[in-house]
Design a protein around this motif. Structure first.
Motif, mmCIF file in Angstrom:
data_model
loop_
_atom_site.group_PDB
_atom_site.id
_atom_site.type_symbol
_atom_site.label_atom_id
_atom_site.label_comp_id
_atom_site.label_asym_id
_atom_site.label_seq_id
_atom_site.Cartn_x
_atom_site.Cartn_y
_atom_site.Cartn_z
ATOM 1 N N GLN A 1 0.830 -1.200 0.000
ATOM 2 C CA GLN A 1 0.000 0.000 0.000
ATOM 3 C C GLN A 1 0.866 1.253 0.000
ATOM 4 O OE1 GLN A 1 -3.002 0.195 3.082
ATOM 5 N NE2 GLN A 1 -3.205 2.416 2.892
ATOM 6 N N GLN A 2 1.933 1.250 0.802
ATOM 7 C CA GLN A 2 2.853 2.380 0.830
ATOM 8 C C GLN A 2 3.407 2.648 -0.566
ATOM 9 O OE1 GLN A 2 6.471 1.601 2.961
ATOM 10 N NE2 GLN A 2 7.394 3.563 2.427
ATOM 11 N N MET A 3 3.895 1.608 -1.230
ATOM 12 C CA MET A 3 4.508 1.794 -2.543
ATOM 13 C C MET A 3 3.484 2.225 -3.586
ATOM 14 S SD MET A 3 7.732 1.353 -3.666
ATOM 15 C CE MET A 3 7.481 3.106 -3.953
ATOM 16 N N TRP A 4 2.306 1.636 -3.504
ATOM 17 C CA TRP A 4 1.241 1.970 -4.454
ATOM 18 C C TRP A 4 0.864 3.450 -4.354
ATOM 19 C CZ3 TRP A 4 -0.864 -1.271 -8.115
ATOM 20 C CH2 TRP A 4 -2.028 -0.841 -8.753
ATOM 21 N N GLU A 5 0.730 3.937 -3.114
ATOM 22 C CA GLU A 5 0.356 5.332 -2.933
ATOM 23 C C GLU A 5 1.494 6.279 -3.311
ATOM 24 O OE1 GLU A 5 -1.277 5.680 1.015
ATOM 25 O OE2 GLU A 5 -3.158 4.710 0.404
ATOM 26 N N ILE A 6 2.740 5.865 -3.092
ATOM 27 C CA ILE A 6 3.874 6.658 -3.581
ATOM 28 C C ILE A 6 3.828 6.730 -5.106
ATOM 29 C CG2 ILE A 6 6.397 6.682 -3.823
ATOM 30 C CD1 ILE A 6 6.502 5.423 -1.001
ATOM 31 N N LEU B 1 2.794 9.778 -10.110
ATOM 32 C CA LEU B 1 2.106 9.912 -11.396
ATOM 33 C C LEU B 1 1.197 11.131 -11.415
ATOM 34 C CD1 LEU B 1 1.178 6.168 -12.075
ATOM 35 C CD2 LEU B 1 2.857 7.538 -13.332
ATOM 36 N N GLU B 2 0.700 11.530 -10.274
ATOM 37 C CA GLU B 2 -0.163 12.702 -10.177
ATOM 38 C C GLU B 2 0.618 14.007 -10.133
ATOM 39 O OE1 GLU B 2 -3.635 10.216 -7.764
ATOM 40 O OE2 GLU B 2 -2.343 11.635 -6.687
ATOM 41 N N GLY B 3 1.952 13.924 -10.178
ATOM 42 C CA GLY B 3 2.775 15.127 -10.202
ATOM 43 C C GLY B 3 2.981 15.775 -8.857
ATOM 44 N N GLN B 4 2.867 14.988 -7.771
ATOM 45 C CA GLN B 4 3.028 15.576 -6.442
ATOM 46 C C GLN B 4 4.480 15.843 -6.074
ATOM 47 O OE1 GLN B 4 0.679 13.865 -3.269
ATOM 48 N NE2 GLN B 4 -0.972 13.281 -4.658
ATOM 49 N N ARG C 1 4.220 18.724 -3.499
ATOM 50 C CA ARG C 1 2.856 19.228 -3.727
ATOM 51 C C ARG C 1 1.851 18.164 -3.267
ATOM 52 N NH1 ARG C 1 6.410 20.336 -7.501
ATOM 53 N NH2 ARG C 1 6.080 18.340 -8.556
ATOM 54 N N PRO C 2 1.776 17.913 -1.978
ATOM 55 C CA PRO C 2 0.976 16.783 -1.477
ATOM 56 C C PRO C 2 -0.512 16.977 -1.692
ATOM 57 C CG PRO C 2 1.741 18.152 0.338
ATOM 58 C CD PRO C 2 2.435 18.660 -0.884
ATOM 59 N N ALA C 3 -1.179 15.867 -1.938
ATOM 60 C CA ALA C 3 -2.632 15.846 -2.085
ATOM 61 C C ALA C 3 -3.104 14.420 -1.840
ATOM 62 C CB ALA C 3 -3.033 16.319 -3.480
ATOM 63 N N ASP C 4 -4.392 14.230 -1.702
ATOM 64 C CA ASP C 4 -4.962 12.905 -1.532
ATOM 65 C C ASP C 4 -4.687 12.091 -2.789
ATOM 66 O OD1 ASP C 4 -6.466 10.627 -1.188
ATOM 67 O OD2 ASP C 4 -8.364 11.672 -0.864
ATOM 68 N N PRO C 5 -3.895 10.986 -2.684
ATOM 69 C CA PRO C 5 -3.543 10.242 -3.905
ATOM 70 C C PRO C 5 -4.728 9.548 -4.554
ATOM 71 C CG PRO C 5 -2.840 9.043 -1.957
ATOM 72 C CD PRO C 5 -3.300 10.379 -1.490
ATOM 73 N N TRP C 6 -5.821 9.374 -3.825
ATOM 74 C CA TRP C 6 -6.967 8.649 -4.358
ATOM 75 C C TRP C 6 -7.952 9.551 -5.095
ATOM 76 C CZ3 TRP C 6 -6.540 3.576 -4.638
ATOM 77 C CH2 TRP C 6 -5.618 2.948 -3.784
ATOM 78 N N LYS C 7 -7.671 10.829 -5.133
ATOM 79 C CA LYS C 7 -8.488 11.755 -5.901
ATOM 80 C C LYS C 7 -7.662 12.276 -7.077
ATOM 81 C CE LYS C 7 -11.373 13.359 -2.064
ATOM 82 N NZ LYS C 7 -11.823 14.519 -1.284
#
Length: 388
Positions: free
Chosen positions: A311-316, A321-324, A378-384
């Motif tokens: 889960q840690q790696m997936w969210e990283i 990919l989201e440009g954070q 640029r942190p944000a909720d990775p699931w959105k």
């Protein structure tokens, strides 16, 4: 119990061969509470700034992901894959983030894993997760992927390529902390059997080096044997049984890596010898034995929790990919001790001594969002999904 673990950490920081005092640019950007995780670290772990601070994917979501695992023959790998296929992928599909996951395994052959990764790149994946590989063997292939706009994420281990992002527990800390716990448990003297994972793989070697350095501080403790369990209960059981059968010397404690401790435990149970303290890394089967024999030991250690690490790696990966903008090359988590009360809360009294499951930290206990945010520009909720 709390006093014992506090003492363990104090002793661990004294293992100076693995202590880093000057931070690389990447780790230097982290808050003080996270920098502490990097105080004891394998010197080969890349600690610099990430090559993906300003990364933008080739296209927006949904993304196609490759998972190039080096091995599929143990319960830990099965649990990690289960986390992908039955939790992370369905959630990502629902959010419109991921379309599919392509899974391969190379049976511990670097050349095969290299070919599989290159094929993934050529077939148009948007990111690749690799698992538990040789620290240098894949570096040219990782650069090949980077040049094609495909970031590579090394899960539960590290590679030395500057073009990869690593995510794992701090295995050096874990090896040292578990060794010191075992030393205290056997009265700081006696004979220890070391059960490695897969020699040559990053997390296995990091653990072993730190464990040996820690035990070297105890002049009355001797490592009298080393075997490789290959993170597989059946293999570990056979190797420990062979050692015990051919070496009648007294064993006072067994220091084993995770995902194989039940095999070690079964070897001891079948040997006819008196039970000795064995380090636990989260296998529910061995934890079940502890639940039924609460005086056996007084702590286990979350060092390889398969679902939480995945889960840690997936969210990283999603955040990247989201440009954070990841700040660091290597995302390390501290090893978390757990108690008999944690075991009682996780598995029932009539638990299965042959379970293939794991006792793991809570979903928000390994890499919670508030902590993860500190590792990104640029942190944000990775699931959105964010605007591309």
């Amino acid at each position: 119990m709390r006093r014992s673990l506090t003492g363990t950490m104090g002793a661990l920081i004294a293992v100076s061969a693995l202590t880093t005092t000057a931070w690389a640019d990447g780790v230097d950007q982290l808050p003080a509470n996270e920098k502490k995780i990097y105080e004891v670290v394998d010197p080969q772990v890349p600690l610099g700034a990430s090559a993906y601070k300003d990364f933008k994917p080739k296209k927006g979501p949904p993304w196609k992901i490759g998972y190039a695992s080096s091995y599929a023959g143990n319960t830990w790998r099965a649990a990690a894959l289960d986390a992908v296929m039955n939790d992370l992928l369905p959630r990502s599909k629902k959010a419109g983030l991921v379309s599919e996951v392509v899974v391969t395994q190379s049976d511990l052959k670097d050349a095969v894993q290299i070919q599989q990764m290159r094929q993934m790149v050529d077939d148009g994946v948007d990111a690749i997760i690799i698992c538990c590989s040789n620290v240098t063997a894949l570096n040219q292939t990782i650069e090949y992927a980077y040049k094609a706009g495909v970031p590579v994420f090394s899960f539960s281990g590290y590679v030395t390529s500057p073009y990869a992002i690593n995510g794992a527990a701090n295995h050096a800390q874990g090896g040292g902390e578990m060794a010191i716990w075992l030393a205290d448990k056997i009265g700081k003297k006696g004979n220890v059997l070391l059960v490695s994972g897969i020699p040559g793989f990053a997390s296995s070697d990091s653990f072993d080096k730190a464990a040996k350095d820690a035990l070297a501080k105890y002049p009355d403790i001797k490592i009298v044997g080393e075997v490789a369990g290959k993170w597989t209960d059946q293999v570990a059981q056979v190797e420990v049984q062979k050692f015990l059968a051919t070496n009648p010397i007294q064993i006072d404690g067994i220091l084993t890596q995770g995902a194989q401790e039940n095999g070690v435990l079964n070897a001891m149970l079948q040997s006819g010898r008196d039970m000795v303290p064995i380090t636990l890394g989260g296998e529910a089967s061995a934890a079940c034995y502890w639940r039924k024999n609460p005086e056996w030991i007084d702590a286990g250690f979350h060092i390889w929790p398969p679902r939480r690490e995945m889960q840690q790696m997936w969210e990283i990966m999603l955040r990247t990919l989201e440009g954070q903008g990841p700040k660091v090359q290597s995302f390390l988590r501290p090893v978390l001790p757990f108690t008999i009360d944690d075991v009682r809360a996780a598995i029932p009294e009539d638990c299965d001594l042959n379970s293939t499951d794991f006792v793991e930290p809570k979903a928000d206990g390994w890499f919670p969002s508030a902590i993860a945010d500190q590792y990104f520009e640029r942190p944000a909720d990775p699931w959105k999904p964010v605007a591309q």
